[in-house]
Design an enzyme around this catalytic site. Structure first.
Site, PDB file in Angstrom:
ATOM      1  N   GLU A 248       6.287 -11.667  -8.777  1.00  0.00           N
ATOM      2  CA  GLU A 248       6.795 -12.563  -7.729  1.00  0.00           C
ATOM      3  C   GLU A 248       5.770 -13.631  -7.358  1.00  0.00           C
ATOM      4  O   GLU A 248       6.099 -14.600  -6.691  1.00  0.00           O
ATOM      5  CB  GLU A 248       7.220 -11.754  -6.492  1.00  0.00           C
TER       6      GLU A 248
ATOM      7  N   ARG B  63      -5.229  -4.541  -7.708  1.00  0.00           N
ATOM      8  CA  ARG B  63      -5.444  -3.101  -7.517  1.00  0.00           C
ATOM      9  C   ARG B  63      -4.245  -2.316  -8.070  1.00  0.00           C
ATOM     10  O   ARG B  63      -3.642  -1.487  -7.399  1.00  0.00           O
ATOM     11  CB  ARG B  63      -5.675  -2.785  -6.034  1.00  0.00           C
TER      12      ARG B  63
ATOM     13  N   GLU C 231       0.878  -1.171   0.000  1.00  0.00           N
ATOM     14  CA  GLU C 231       0.000   0.000   0.000  1.00  0.00           C
ATOM     15  C   GLU C 231       0.915   1.221   0.000  1.00  0.00           C
ATOM     16  O   GLU C 231       1.656   1.441   0.955  1.00  0.00           O
ATOM     17  CB  GLU C 231      -0.907  -0.059   1.229  1.00  0.00           C
TER      18      GLU C 231
ATOM     19  N   CYS D 240       4.115  -3.013  -8.543  1.00  0.00           N
ATOM     20  CA  CYS D 240       2.814  -2.529  -8.073  1.00  0.00           C
ATOM     21  C   CYS D 240       2.974  -1.294  -7.175  1.00  0.00           C
ATOM     22  O   CYS D 240       3.350  -0.244  -7.680  1.00  0.00           O
ATOM     23  CB  CYS D 240       2.024  -3.650  -7.413  1.00  0.00           C
TER      24      CYS D 240
ATOM     25  N   HIS E  76       2.351  -8.341 -10.278  1.00  0.00           N
ATOM     26  CA  HIS E  76       3.088  -9.074  -9.238  1.00  0.00           C
ATOM     27  C   HIS E  76       3.800 -10.270  -9.856  1.00  0.00           C
ATOM     28  O   HIS E  76       3.303 -11.394  -9.780  1.00  0.00           O
ATOM     29  CB  HIS E  76       2.125  -9.542  -8.150  1.00  0.00           C
TER      30      HIS E  76
HETATM   31  N1  GLN Z   1      -3.345  -0.138  -4.772  1.00  0.00           N
HETATM   32  C1  GLN Z   1      -2.110  -0.170  -4.022  1.00  0.00           C
HETATM   33  C2  GLN Z   1      -1.593   1.231  -3.779  1.00  0.00           C
HETATM   34  O1  GLN Z   1      -2.092   2.155  -4.267  1.00  0.00           O
HETATM   35  C3  GLN Z   1      -1.084  -1.011  -4.732  1.00  0.00           C
HETATM   36  C4  GLN Z   1      -1.571  -2.431  -4.784  1.00  0.00           C
HETATM   37  C5  GLN Z   1      -0.480  -3.447  -4.774  1.00  0.00           C
HETATM   38  O2  GLN Z   1       0.689  -3.174  -4.543  1.00  0.00           O
HETATM   39  N2  GLN Z   1      -0.879  -4.668  -4.970  1.00  0.00           N
HETATM   40  O3  GLN Z   1      -0.679   1.424  -3.077  1.00  0.00           O
END
Ligand code: GLN
Length: 197
Positions: free
Chosen positions: A169, A132, A51, A82, A167
């Protein structure tokens, strides 16, 4: 024979352990990075998913912003996945000349898997797991786009910095990490050759 390279994984928050497992499988040594001293002697760094707001707060709290910028300025390869891609953009650590749009794929399809072509990866398409995920909304010419989904840029390189919205990984396919580890190996080899001269 040369010793294996040491790759740090930012471990303040998020999915760092899966990155460590994959990097080890590819022959790298790994360590978890939580404070600036953990960056000493690293040959490469992974910023995992998680996040990005929480991760930003953690990076600021631990005084990691400048040390991370110095690591990148020294030419150390960094892979952001991500939330890690978001961390690399100009509104966060400011290491890549791009802006990542958070949660860009919208509510309906916040998480999905798809096959994608990534420049530099041979063979069949790569399976991308998007959770996300962000996409790259803007970038300068310094940033080379390596792959897209529905016309949205989801993988990019700028110098030694590699950012992917998915991802890699979490999939069985380790070719993206392999690309990164090869880059780290190449830099270490070049440094050693320079020292031997
Ligand atoms: N939506 C997350 C963010 O804004 C990132 C999601 C993720 O790393 N799987 O930080």
């Amino acid at each position: 024979m040369s010793a294996s390279v040491m790759i740090g994984v930012l471990a303040l928050q998020g999915g760092f352990e899966a990155h460590e497992r994959m990097l080890r499988r590819l022959g790298a040594e790994t360590c978890q990075v939580r404070v600036p001293v953990d960056l000493d002697g690293l040959d490469g760094l992974v910023i995992p998913g998680g996040e990005s707001t929480t991760m930003t707060l953690g990076v600021e709290r631990e005084g990691l912003v400048e040390p991370l910028r110095e690591l990148a300025a020294a030419g150390t390869p960094i892979l952001g996945s991500c939330a890690g891609m978001i961390m690399l953009d100009r509104e966060h650590l400011g290491l890549m000349d791009m802006r990542a749009e958070r949660n860009a794929f919208g509510r309906q399809i916040r998480s999905f898997e798809t096959d994608l072509e990534i420049r530099g990866i041979e063979g069949p398409p790569l399976r991308g797991i998007f959770i996300r995920a962000p996409w790259i909304a803007e970038h300068t010419e310094e940033v080379e786009i390596l792959g897209s989904v529905d016309g949205r840029a989801v993988a990019a390189r700028q110098g030694e910095l590699l950012a992917v919205a998915f991802h890699s990984e979490l999939s069985e396919d380790d070719r993206l990490h392999r690309l990164f580890v090869e880059r780290v190996n190449a830099r270490v080899a070049a440094r050693q050759a320079g020292q031997a001269r």
